[in-house]
Design an enzyme around this catalytic site. Structure first.
Site, PDB file in Angstrom:
ATOM      1  N   HIS A 156      23.361  20.091   6.784  1.00  0.00           N
ATOM      2  CA  HIS A 156      22.412  19.790   5.701  1.00  0.00           C
ATOM      3  C   HIS A 156      21.258  18.933   6.217  1.00  0.00           C
ATOM      4  O   HIS A 156      21.353  18.295   7.265  1.00  0.00           O
ATOM      5  CB  HIS A 156      23.109  19.056   4.548  1.00  0.00           C
ATOM      6  CG  HIS A 156      23.950  19.954   3.690  1.00  0.00           C
ATOM      7  ND1 HIS A 156      25.246  20.270   3.996  1.00  0.00           N
ATOM      8  CD2 HIS A 156      23.665  20.613   2.536  1.00  0.00           C
ATOM      9  CE1 HIS A 156      25.743  21.081   3.070  1.00  0.00           C
ATOM     10  NE2 HIS A 156      24.792  21.312   2.171  1.00  0.00           N
ATOM     11  N   LYS A 160      20.299  14.079   2.897  1.00  0.00           N
ATOM     12  CA  LYS A 160      21.531  14.168   2.093  1.00  0.00           C
ATOM     13  C   LYS A 160      22.320  12.864   2.168  1.00  0.00           C
ATOM     14  O   LYS A 160      22.501  12.302   3.244  1.00  0.00           O
ATOM     15  CB  LYS A 160      22.390  15.355   2.565  1.00  0.00           C
ATOM     16  CG  LYS A 160      23.615  15.590   1.680  1.00  0.00           C
ATOM     17  CD  LYS A 160      24.215  16.967   1.897  1.00  0.00           C
ATOM     18  CE  LYS A 160      25.499  17.171   1.112  1.00  0.00           C
ATOM     19  NZ  LYS A 160      25.331  17.017  -0.347  1.00  0.00           N
TER      20      LYS A 160
HETATM   21  N1  LIG Z   1      26.042  22.079  -6.847  1.00  0.00           N
HETATM   22  C1  LIG Z   1      25.022  22.562  -6.119  1.00  0.00           C
HETATM   23  O1  LIG Z   1      24.798  23.789  -6.042  1.00  0.00           O
HETATM   24  C2  LIG Z   1      24.111  21.621  -5.406  1.00  0.00           C
HETATM   25  C3  LIG Z   1      24.353  20.271  -5.476  1.00  0.00           C
HETATM   26  N2  LIG Z   1      23.472  19.392  -4.923  1.00  0.00           N
HETATM   27  C4  LIG Z   1      23.756  17.986  -5.150  1.00  0.00           C
HETATM   28  O2  LIG Z   1      22.850  17.527  -6.150  1.00  0.00           O
HETATM   29  C5  LIG Z   1      22.561  16.152  -5.926  1.00  0.00           C
HETATM   30  C6  LIG Z   1      21.051  15.960  -5.880  1.00  0.00           C
HETATM   31  O3  LIG Z   1      20.526  16.606  -4.739  1.00  0.00           O
HETATM   32  P1  LIG Z   1      18.972  16.506  -4.405  1.00  0.00           P
HETATM   33  O4  LIG Z   1      18.180  17.014  -5.543  1.00  0.00           O
HETATM   34  O5  LIG Z   1      18.778  17.093  -3.055  1.00  0.00           O
HETATM   35  O6  LIG Z   1      18.818  14.915  -4.284  1.00  0.00           O
HETATM   36  P2  LIG Z   1      17.540  14.006  -4.600  1.00  0.00           P
HETATM   37  O7  LIG Z   1      17.848  12.661  -4.018  1.00  0.00           O
HETATM   38  O8  LIG Z   1      16.289  14.712  -4.192  1.00  0.00           O
HETATM   39  O9  LIG Z   1      17.531  13.919  -6.212  1.00  0.00           O
HETATM   40  C7  LIG Z   1      18.377  13.107  -6.954  1.00  0.00           C
HETATM   41  C8  LIG Z   1      17.560  12.514  -8.074  1.00  0.00           C
HETATM   42  O10 LIG Z   1      18.434  11.766  -8.923  1.00  0.00           O
HETATM   43  C9  LIG Z   1      17.808  10.527  -9.177  1.00  0.00           C
HETATM   44  N3  LIG Z   1      18.743   9.496  -9.609  1.00  0.00           N
HETATM   45  C10 LIG Z   1      19.273   8.469  -8.898  1.00  0.00           C
HETATM   46  N4  LIG Z   1      20.038   7.703  -9.696  1.00  0.00           N
HETATM   47  C11 LIG Z   1      19.978   8.241 -10.935  1.00  0.00           C
HETATM   48  C12 LIG Z   1      20.513   7.856 -12.191  1.00  0.00           C
HETATM   49  N5  LIG Z   1      21.297   6.764 -12.329  1.00  0.00           N
HETATM   50  N6  LIG Z   1      20.242   8.621 -13.278  1.00  0.00           N
HETATM   51  C13 LIG Z   1      19.457   9.721 -13.157  1.00  0.00           C
HETATM   52  N7  LIG Z   1      18.888  10.112 -11.987  1.00  0.00           N
HETATM   53  C14 LIG Z   1      19.155   9.383 -10.891  1.00  0.00           C
HETATM   54  C15 LIG Z   1      17.110  10.195  -7.875  1.00  0.00           C
HETATM   55  O11 LIG Z   1      16.139   9.190  -8.063  1.00  0.00           O
HETATM   56  P3  LIG Z   1      15.768   8.207  -6.812  1.00  0.00           P
HETATM   57  O12 LIG Z   1      15.380   9.097  -5.683  1.00  0.00           O
HETATM   58  O13 LIG Z   1      14.630   7.407  -7.376  1.00  0.00           O
HETATM   59  O14 LIG Z   1      17.015   7.420  -6.525  1.00  0.00           O
HETATM   60  C16 LIG Z   1      16.499  11.541  -7.550  1.00  0.00           C
HETATM   61  O15 LIG Z   1      15.274  11.733  -8.231  1.00  0.00           O
HETATM   62  C17 LIG Z   1      23.306  15.761  -4.654  1.00  0.00           C
HETATM   63  O16 LIG Z   1      24.543  15.179  -5.005  1.00  0.00           O
HETATM   64  C18 LIG Z   1      23.536  17.094  -3.957  1.00  0.00           C
HETATM   65  O17 LIG Z   1      24.626  17.092  -3.097  1.00  0.00           O
HETATM   66  C19 LIG Z   1      22.340  19.791  -4.286  1.00  0.00           C
HETATM   67  C20 LIG Z   1      22.056  21.125  -4.166  1.00  0.00           C
HETATM   68  C21 LIG Z   1      22.938  22.159  -4.684  1.00  0.00           C
HETATM   69  O1  LIG Z   2      22.700  18.097  -0.938  1.00  0.00           O
HETATM   70  C1  LIG Z   2      22.472  19.327  -0.807  1.00  0.00           C
HETATM   71  O2  LIG Z   2      21.379  19.749  -0.396  1.00  0.00           O
HETATM   72  C2  LIG Z   2      23.540  20.265  -1.162  1.00  0.00           C
HETATM   73  N1  LIG Z   2      24.644  19.779  -1.659  1.00  0.00           N
HETATM   74  C3  LIG Z   2      25.741  20.502  -2.159  1.00  0.00           C
HETATM   75  C4  LIG Z   2      27.029  20.050  -1.501  1.00  0.00           C
HETATM   76  O3  LIG Z   2      27.177  18.849  -1.197  1.00  0.00           O
HETATM   77  O4  LIG Z   2      27.927  20.870  -1.324  1.00  0.00           O
HETATM   78  C5  LIG Z   2      25.535  21.987  -2.182  1.00  0.00           C
HETATM   79  C6  LIG Z   2      24.571  22.555  -1.164  1.00  0.00           C
HETATM   80  O5  LIG Z   2      25.245  22.691   0.038  1.00  0.00           O
HETATM   81  C7  LIG Z   2      23.309  21.715  -1.019  1.00  0.00           C
END
Ligand SMILES: NC(=O)C1=CN([C@@H]2O[C@H](COP(=O)(O)OP(=O)(O)OC[C@H]3O[C@@H](n4cnc5c(N)ncnc54)[C@H](OP(=O)(O)O)[C@@H]3O)[C@@H](O)[C@H]2O)C=CC1
Ligand SMILES: O=C(O)C1=N[C@H](C(=O)O)C[C@H](O)C1
Length: 264
Positions: A156, A160
């Site tokens: 990743h 991450k």
């Molecule tokens: N299930 C799936 O298919 C996938 C899951 N994911 C997961 O999704 C999550 C987010 O990934 P990603 O978008 O890359 O991460 P990012 O860090 O880009 O986005 C997360 C967002 O959540 C915000 N945040 C932090 N704390 C809070 C809170 N208390 N309440 C609301 N929002 C908050 C962050 O703000 P700030 O940056 O200001 O802290 C940021 O804007 C990760 O856990 C990732 O592993 C990702 C891709 C696919």
């Molecule tokens: O953080 C990411 O980017 C992703 N997170 C998810 C995970 O932790 O499995 C899913 C995907 O791989 C992207």
């Protein structure tokens, strides 16, 4: 009727793609965009942050009481999940939790919350990753007891925050459900020879990789690798939007991507 959608983690990488793609759907409407209380994006328009122009939805630190979404999608952090879970339980709003990195205690809280509202909790929203969960289970069943070692490698982007990925952990759980065994996170030093029950899990971090998972089944003389490579976050975002359409207005209960994708 449009599905009224709220996004938690709206200013993040995934939140922005959810907002941009939901805006293109004729049967969806983004009605709320929530992010961290410390987010510099608070008060700004969620569409502008997502690069699609103004959509009239400001980013707020809480779900406004005046807004009544049919479903919330959470791509935030474990702390973000905790806050929105409490709101969704109190207000009986269906919730899709796509965030990863929760503690065992928090996962138990999420499971318990499914008695009070509809919850879909999945570490990966991609159609083909969910298909790969099934293929991995079949492979583990066929190769059980035949002398194959299993190792999981995930890659990743450098930003991450959790390791190993939630998806890698799910692959490892599937192997353990079928074959038994114990998880080994990386290896270092004089580890001794590999024992048969080890399920190795390895996390690589770097660059802008949106997610790759390889499940390695290897024995003396041959190797089988099951591989998924994400090219764009939109594959996760599209799965989450499908899930939102499925979950909107469902009664309390625990739902899965298999339900959404017809893979059950
Ligand atoms: N299930 C799936 O298919 C996938 C899951 N994911 C997961 O999704 C999550 C987010 O990934 P990603 O978008 O890359 O991460 P990012 O860090 O880009 O986005 C997360 C967002 O959540 C915000 N945040 C932090 N704390 C809070 C809170 N208390 N309440 C609301 N929002 C908050 C962050 O703000 P700030 O940056 O200001 O802290 C940021 O804007 C990760 O856990 C990732 O592993 C990702 C891709 C696919
Ligand atoms: O953080 C990411 O980017 C992703 N997170 C998810 C995970 O932790 O499995 C899913 C995907 O791989 C992207």
């Amino acid at each position: 009727m449009k599905v009224r959608l709220a996004v938690n983690g709206a200013a993040g990488r995934m939140g922005q793609r959810i907002i941009a793609l939901a805006h293109q759907e004729s049967d969806m409407q983004v009605v709320a965009a929530i992010d961290a209380p410390t987010s510099p994006a608070l008060g700004r328009d969620a569409g502008e942050i997502a690069g699609i122009g103004t959509i009239g939805v400001p980013i707020t630190s809480e779900l406004p009481l005046s807004v009544h979404p049919d479903c919330v999608i959470d791509f935030s952090t474990p702390a973000g999940t905790k806050s929105i879970l409490a709101v969704c339980v109190a207000r009986q709003i269906p919730l899709i939790i796509a965030t990863t990195g929760h503690s065992a205690e928090q996962k138990a809280e999420i499971e318990a919350a499914a008695h009070q509202t509809a919850i879909l909790f999945s570490p990966n929203m991609s159609l083909v990753v969910n298909l790969l969960f099934k293929l991995t289970r079949i492979t583990a069943e066929v190769l059980r007891g035949k002398g194959f070692d299993v190792e999981i490698v995930e890659r990743h982007h450098r930003f991450k925050k959790d390791a190993p990925s939630g998806t890698a952990l799910r692959f490892a759980e599937i192997i353990r459900e079928v074959q038994g065994g114990r998880f080994i996170y990386g290896r270092e030093g004089l580890t001794g020879e590999r024992s048969a029950e080890e399920i190795g899990i390895h996390a690589i971090r770097g660059g802008d990789n949106v997610g790759e998972h390889t499940i390695i089944f290897t024995t003396l003389g041959e190797t089988l690798e099951l591989v998924h490579k994400g090219h764009s976050r939109d594959s996760y975002a599209r799965g989450a939007l499908l899930a939102a359409k499925y979950l909107a207005n469902r009664p309390a209960g625990r739902y899965t991507m298999d339900d959404v994708l017809g893979l059950s």
